[in-house]
Design an enzyme around this catalytic site. Structure first.
Site, PDB file in Angstrom:
ATOM      1  N   ASP A  22       0.858  -1.181   0.000  1.00 26.83           N
ATOM      2  CA  ASP A  22       0.000   0.000   0.000  1.00 26.83           C
ATOM      3  C   ASP A  22       0.899   1.236   0.000  1.00 26.83           C
ATOM      4  O   ASP A  22       1.868   1.299   0.758  1.00 26.83           O
ATOM      5  CB  ASP A  22      -0.903  -0.011   1.249  1.00 26.83           C
ATOM      6  CG  ASP A  22      -2.074   0.948   1.130  1.00 26.83           C
ATOM      7  OD1 ASP A  22      -1.835   2.131   0.841  1.00 26.83           O
ATOM      8  OD2 ASP A  22      -3.218   0.515   1.331  1.00 26.83           O
ATOM      9  N   ILE A  23       0.589   2.222  -0.871  1.00 27.03           N
ATOM     10  CA  ILE A  23       1.464   3.415  -0.922  1.00 27.03           C
ATOM     11  C   ILE A  23       1.105   4.446   0.154  1.00 27.03           C
ATOM     12  O   ILE A  23       1.805   5.431   0.310  1.00 27.03           O
ATOM     13  CB  ILE A  23       1.465   4.134  -2.299  1.00 27.03           C
ATOM     14  CG1 ILE A  23       0.050   4.372  -2.802  1.00 27.03           C
ATOM     15  CG2 ILE A  23       2.343   3.407  -3.294  1.00 27.03           C
ATOM     16  CD1 ILE A  23       0.004   5.365  -3.940  1.00 27.03           C
ATOM     17  N   GLN A  57     -14.271   2.204   2.546  1.00 24.61           N
ATOM     18  CA  GLN A  57     -13.821   1.635   1.274  1.00 24.61           C
ATOM     19  C   GLN A  57     -13.654   2.778   0.276  1.00 24.61           C
ATOM     20  O   GLN A  57     -14.617   3.496  -0.029  1.00 24.61           O
ATOM     21  CB  GLN A  57     -14.817   0.605   0.718  1.00 24.61           C
ATOM     22  CG  GLN A  57     -14.283  -0.037  -0.574  1.00 24.61           C
ATOM     23  CD  GLN A  57     -15.214  -1.103  -1.162  1.00 24.61           C
ATOM     24  OE1 GLN A  57     -16.373  -1.235  -0.752  1.00 24.61           O
ATOM     25  NE2 GLN A  57     -14.701  -1.850  -2.117  1.00 24.61           N
ATOM     26  N   HIS A 114     -10.549  -5.881  -1.878  1.00 30.53           N
ATOM     27  CA  HIS A 114      -9.169  -6.008  -1.412  1.00 30.53           C
ATOM     28  C   HIS A 114      -9.145  -6.319   0.076  1.00 30.53           C
ATOM     29  O   HIS A 114     -10.037  -5.911   0.825  1.00 30.53           O
ATOM     30  CB  HIS A 114      -8.351  -4.749  -1.701  1.00 30.53           C
ATOM     31  CG  HIS A 114      -8.985  -3.487  -1.220  1.00 30.53           C
ATOM     32  ND1 HIS A 114      -9.968  -2.839  -1.924  1.00 30.53           N
ATOM     33  CD2 HIS A 114      -8.778  -2.753  -0.093  1.00 30.53           C
ATOM     34  CE1 HIS A 114     -10.341  -1.751  -1.261  1.00 30.53           C
ATOM     35  NE2 HIS A 114      -9.649  -1.686  -0.141  1.00 30.53           N
ATOM     36  N   HIS A 125      -6.723  -5.731   3.339  1.00 25.34           N
ATOM     37  CA  HIS A 125      -5.548  -5.080   3.908  1.00 25.34           C
ATOM     38  C   HIS A 125      -4.828  -6.106   4.781  1.00 25.34           C
ATOM     39  O   HIS A 125      -5.459  -6.760   5.622  1.00 25.34           O
ATOM     40  CB  HIS A 125      -5.943  -3.911   4.806  1.00 25.34           C
ATOM     41  CG  HIS A 125      -6.620  -2.779   4.093  1.00 25.34           C
ATOM     42  ND1 HIS A 125      -5.950  -1.670   3.656  1.00 25.34           N
ATOM     43  CD2 HIS A 125      -7.918  -2.591   3.736  1.00 25.34           C
ATOM     44  CE1 HIS A 125      -6.803  -0.834   3.081  1.00 25.34           C
ATOM     45  NE2 HIS A 125      -8.008  -1.372   3.109  1.00 25.34           N
TER      46      HIS A 125
HETATM   47  P1  5GP Z   1      -9.852   1.080   1.182  1.00 24.18           P
HETATM   48  O1  5GP Z   1      -9.883   2.410   1.862  1.00 24.18           O
HETATM   49  O2  5GP Z   1     -10.666   1.097  -0.094  1.00 24.18           O
HETATM   50  O3  5GP Z   1     -10.179  -0.075   2.059  1.00 24.18           O
HETATM   51  O4  5GP Z   1      -8.342   0.860   0.779  1.00 24.18           O
HETATM   52  C1  5GP Z   1      -7.790   1.253  -0.423  1.00 24.18           C
HETATM   53  C2  5GP Z   1      -6.310   1.247  -0.227  1.00 24.18           C
HETATM   54  O5  5GP Z   1      -5.706   1.358  -1.496  1.00 24.18           O
HETATM   55  C3  5GP Z   1      -5.807   2.441   0.613  1.00 24.18           C
HETATM   56  O6  5GP Z   1      -5.131   1.950   1.749  1.00 24.18           O
HETATM   57  C4  5GP Z   1      -4.896   3.186  -0.337  1.00 24.18           C
HETATM   58  O7  5GP Z   1      -3.756   3.662   0.298  1.00 24.18           O
HETATM   59  C5  5GP Z   1      -4.563   2.151  -1.372  1.00 24.18           C
HETATM   60  N1  5GP Z   1      -4.278   2.698  -2.686  1.00 24.18           N
HETATM   61  C6  5GP Z   1      -5.061   3.572  -3.373  1.00 24.18           C
HETATM   62  N2  5GP Z   1      -4.491   3.872  -4.569  1.00 24.18           N
HETATM   63  C7  5GP Z   1      -3.329   3.157  -4.620  1.00 24.18           C
HETATM   64  C8  5GP Z   1      -2.299   3.035  -5.606  1.00 24.18           C
HETATM   65  O8  5GP Z   1      -2.317   3.644  -6.679  1.00 24.18           O
HETATM   66  N3  5GP Z   1      -1.257   2.191  -5.308  1.00 24.18           N
HETATM   67  C9  5GP Z   1      -1.201   1.498  -4.131  1.00 24.18           C
HETATM   68  N4  5GP Z   1      -0.132   0.720  -3.958  1.00 24.18           N
HETATM   69  N5  5GP Z   1      -2.150   1.587  -3.188  1.00 24.18           N
HETATM   70  C10 5GP Z   1      -3.198   2.412  -3.429  1.00 24.18           C
END
Ligand code: 5GP
Ligand code: ZN
Length: 139
Positions: free
Chosen positions: A33-34, A96, A102, A104
Protein backbone atom coordinates in the site's frame (compact mmCIF):
# COMPACT_ATOMS: atom_id res chain seq x y z
CA UNK A 1 -11.16 -12.20 -16.94
CA UNK A 2 -13.36 -9.18 -16.19
CA UNK A 3 -11.50 -5.87 -15.76
CA UNK A 4 -12.71 -2.28 -15.33
CA UNK A 5 -10.60 0.11 -17.44
CA UNK A 6 -11.19 2.94 -14.94
CA UNK A 7 -10.21 0.93 -11.84
CA UNK A 8 -6.84 1.74 -10.27
CA UNK A 9 -6.36 -1.82 -8.97
CA UNK A 10 -7.17 -3.34 -12.38
CA UNK A 11 -4.48 -1.01 -13.77
CA UNK A 12 -2.03 -2.25 -11.12
CA UNK A 13 -2.77 -5.88 -12.07
CA UNK A 14 -2.18 -5.12 -15.77
CA UNK A 15 1.01 -3.16 -15.00
CA UNK A 16 -0.43 0.06 -16.44
CA UNK A 17 0.09 1.59 -12.98
CA UNK A 18 3.32 0.56 -11.20
CA UNK A 19 3.31 -1.14 -7.82
CA UNK A 20 5.67 -2.90 -5.45
CA UNK A 21 4.42 -6.38 -6.21
CA UNK A 22 4.90 -9.02 -3.52
CA UNK A 23 3.23 -12.02 -5.13
CA UNK A 24 0.86 -13.09 -7.86
CA UNK A 25 -0.75 -16.30 -9.07
CA UNK A 26 -3.46 -16.93 -11.68
CA UNK A 27 -6.22 -15.53 -9.48
CA UNK A 28 -4.65 -13.05 -7.05
CA UNK A 29 -2.15 -10.19 -6.78
CA UNK A 30 -0.42 -8.75 -3.68
CA UNK A 31 1.39 -5.42 -3.40
CA UNK A 32 2.47 -2.74 -0.97
CA UNK A 33 0.00 0.00 0.00
CA UNK A 34 1.46 3.41 -0.92
CA UNK A 35 -0.32 5.09 2.00
CA UNK A 36 0.78 2.71 4.75
CA UNK A 37 -1.15 2.93 8.01
CA UNK A 38 1.80 1.05 9.55
CA UNK A 39 5.11 -0.20 8.23
CA UNK A 40 4.55 -3.22 5.98
CA UNK A 41 0.92 -2.42 5.08
CA UNK A 42 0.08 -4.57 2.05
CA UNK A 43 -3.00 -5.27 -0.08
CA UNK A 44 -4.23 -8.53 -1.60
CA UNK A 45 -6.73 -8.46 -4.45
CA UNK A 46 -8.34 -10.83 -6.92
CA UNK A 47 -7.09 -10.17 -10.45
CA UNK A 48 -10.65 -10.17 -11.69
CA UNK A 49 -12.49 -6.89 -11.08
CA UNK A 50 -15.11 -7.42 -8.40
CA UNK A 51 -16.30 -4.42 -6.35
CA UNK A 52 -16.87 -5.81 -2.88
CA UNK A 53 -17.54 -8.78 -0.61
CA UNK A 54 -21.11 -9.25 -1.84
CA UNK A 55 -20.15 -9.34 -5.51
CA UNK A 56 -17.11 -11.57 -5.10
CA UNK A 57 -17.64 -15.23 -6.08
CA UNK A 58 -16.85 -17.68 -3.24
CA UNK A 59 -13.97 -19.19 -5.18
CA UNK A 60 -12.41 -15.73 -5.64
CA UNK A 61 -12.80 -14.97 -1.92
CA UNK A 62 -11.17 -18.24 -0.98
CA UNK A 63 -8.17 -17.68 -3.24
CA UNK A 64 -7.73 -14.11 -1.98
CA UNK A 65 -7.76 -15.17 1.68
CA UNK A 66 -5.17 -17.88 0.99
CA UNK A 67 -2.88 -15.29 -0.63
CA UNK A 68 -3.49 -12.92 2.31
CA UNK A 69 -2.27 -15.68 4.66
CA UNK A 70 0.82 -16.12 2.52
CA UNK A 71 1.57 -12.37 2.61
CA UNK A 72 0.83 -12.16 6.34
CA UNK A 73 3.30 -14.97 6.98
CA UNK A 74 6.02 -13.30 4.89
CA UNK A 75 5.38 -9.94 6.56
CA UNK A 76 5.61 -11.51 9.98
CA UNK A 77 8.91 -13.19 9.13
CA UNK A 78 10.24 -9.87 7.81
CA UNK A 79 9.07 -7.43 10.48
CA UNK A 80 8.12 -9.60 13.46
CA UNK A 81 5.21 -7.30 14.39
CA UNK A 82 3.37 -7.66 17.70
CA UNK A 83 0.17 -8.52 15.82
CA UNK A 84 -1.45 -8.34 12.40
CA UNK A 85 -4.93 -7.48 11.11
CA UNK A 86 -6.65 -8.62 7.95
CA UNK A 87 -9.14 -5.86 7.20
CA UNK A 88 -11.66 -5.67 4.38
CA UNK A 89 -13.97 -2.68 3.84
CA UNK A 90 -17.36 -2.51 2.10
CA UNK A 91 -18.94 0.87 1.33
CA UNK A 92 -17.85 4.45 1.96
CA UNK A 93 -19.06 4.41 5.59
CA UNK A 94 -16.72 1.49 6.19
CA UNK A 95 -13.86 3.48 4.59
CA UNK A 96 -13.82 1.63 1.27
CA UNK A 97 -12.19 4.07 -1.17
CA UNK A 98 -11.28 1.68 -4.01
CA UNK A 99 -14.18 -0.30 -5.43
CA UNK A 100 -12.15 -3.41 -6.28
CA UNK A 101 -12.32 -6.04 -3.53
CA UNK A 102 -9.17 -6.01 -1.41
CA UNK A 103 -7.87 -7.31 1.88
CA UNK A 104 -5.55 -5.08 3.91
CA UNK A 105 -2.70 -7.02 5.52
CA UNK A 106 -1.73 -4.70 8.34
CA UNK A 107 1.08 -5.35 10.81
CA UNK A 108 0.36 -3.99 14.30
CA UNK A 109 2.57 -2.72 17.06
CA UNK A 110 1.44 -2.82 20.70
CA UNK A 111 -0.24 0.49 21.58
CA UNK A 112 0.05 1.89 18.03
CA UNK A 113 -3.45 3.38 18.61
CA UNK A 114 -4.41 2.88 14.97
CA UNK A 115 -8.00 4.01 14.42
CA UNK A 116 -10.36 1.87 12.33
CA UNK A 117 -10.83 4.57 9.67
CA UNK A 118 -7.21 5.64 9.38
CA UNK A 119 -6.57 8.56 7.01
CA UNK A 120 -4.56 8.16 3.80
CA UNK A 121 -1.06 9.62 4.02
CA UNK A 122 1.49 8.96 1.27
CA UNK A 123 4.40 6.91 2.57
CA UNK A 124 8.15 7.10 1.81
CA UNK A 125 8.10 5.41 -1.60
CA UNK A 126 11.80 4.41 -1.58
CA UNK A 127 11.46 2.87 1.87
CA UNK A 128 8.33 0.96 0.78
CA UNK A 129 10.20 -0.41 -2.23
CA UNK A 130 13.13 -1.54 -0.10
CA UNK A 131 10.77 -3.22 2.37
CA UNK A 132 8.95 -5.02 -0.49
CA UNK A 133 12.29 -6.58 -1.49
CA UNK A 134 12.79 -7.89 2.05
CA UNK A 135 9.25 -9.34 2.23
CA UNK A 136 9.51 -11.03 -1.19
CA UNK A 137 12.36 -13.17 0.15
CA UNK A 138 9.78 -14.95 2.36
CA UNK A 139 6.93 -15.26 -0.14
P1 5GP B 1 -9.85 1.08 1.18
O1 5GP B 1 -9.88 2.41 1.86
O2 5GP B 1 -10.67 1.10 -0.09
O3 5GP B 1 -10.18 -0.08 2.06
O4 5GP B 1 -8.34 0.86 0.78
C1 5GP B 1 -7.79 1.25 -0.42
C2 5GP B 1 -6.31 1.25 -0.23
O5 5GP B 1 -5.71 1.36 -1.50
C3 5GP B 1 -5.81 2.44 0.61
O6 5GP B 1 -5.13 1.95 1.75
C4 5GP B 1 -4.90 3.19 -0.34
O7 5GP B 1 -3.76 3.66 0.30
C5 5GP B 1 -4.56 2.15 -1.37
N1 5GP B 1 -4.28 2.70 -2.69
C6 5GP B 1 -5.06 3.57 -3.37
N2 5GP B 1 -4.49 3.87 -4.57
C7 5GP B 1 -3.33 3.16 -4.62
C8 5GP B 1 -2.30 3.03 -5.61
O8 5GP B 1 -2.32 3.64 -6.68
N3 5GP B 1 -1.26 2.19 -5.31
C9 5GP B 1 -1.20 1.50 -4.13
N4 5GP B 1 -0.13 0.72 -3.96
N5 5GP B 1 -2.15 1.59 -3.19
C10 5GP B 1 -3.20 2.41 -3.43
ZN1 ZN C 1 -10.69 -3.37 -10.66
Amino acid sequence: MHRDPDCIFCKIVSGEVPSFKLFEDEATFAFMDINPANEGHALVIPKEHTPDLYAAPDEVLARTVVTAKRVATALTRTLNPDGLNLIQCNGAAAAQSVMHFHIHVLPRITDDALAMNWGLKLGDIDAIGRLAERIRVWI
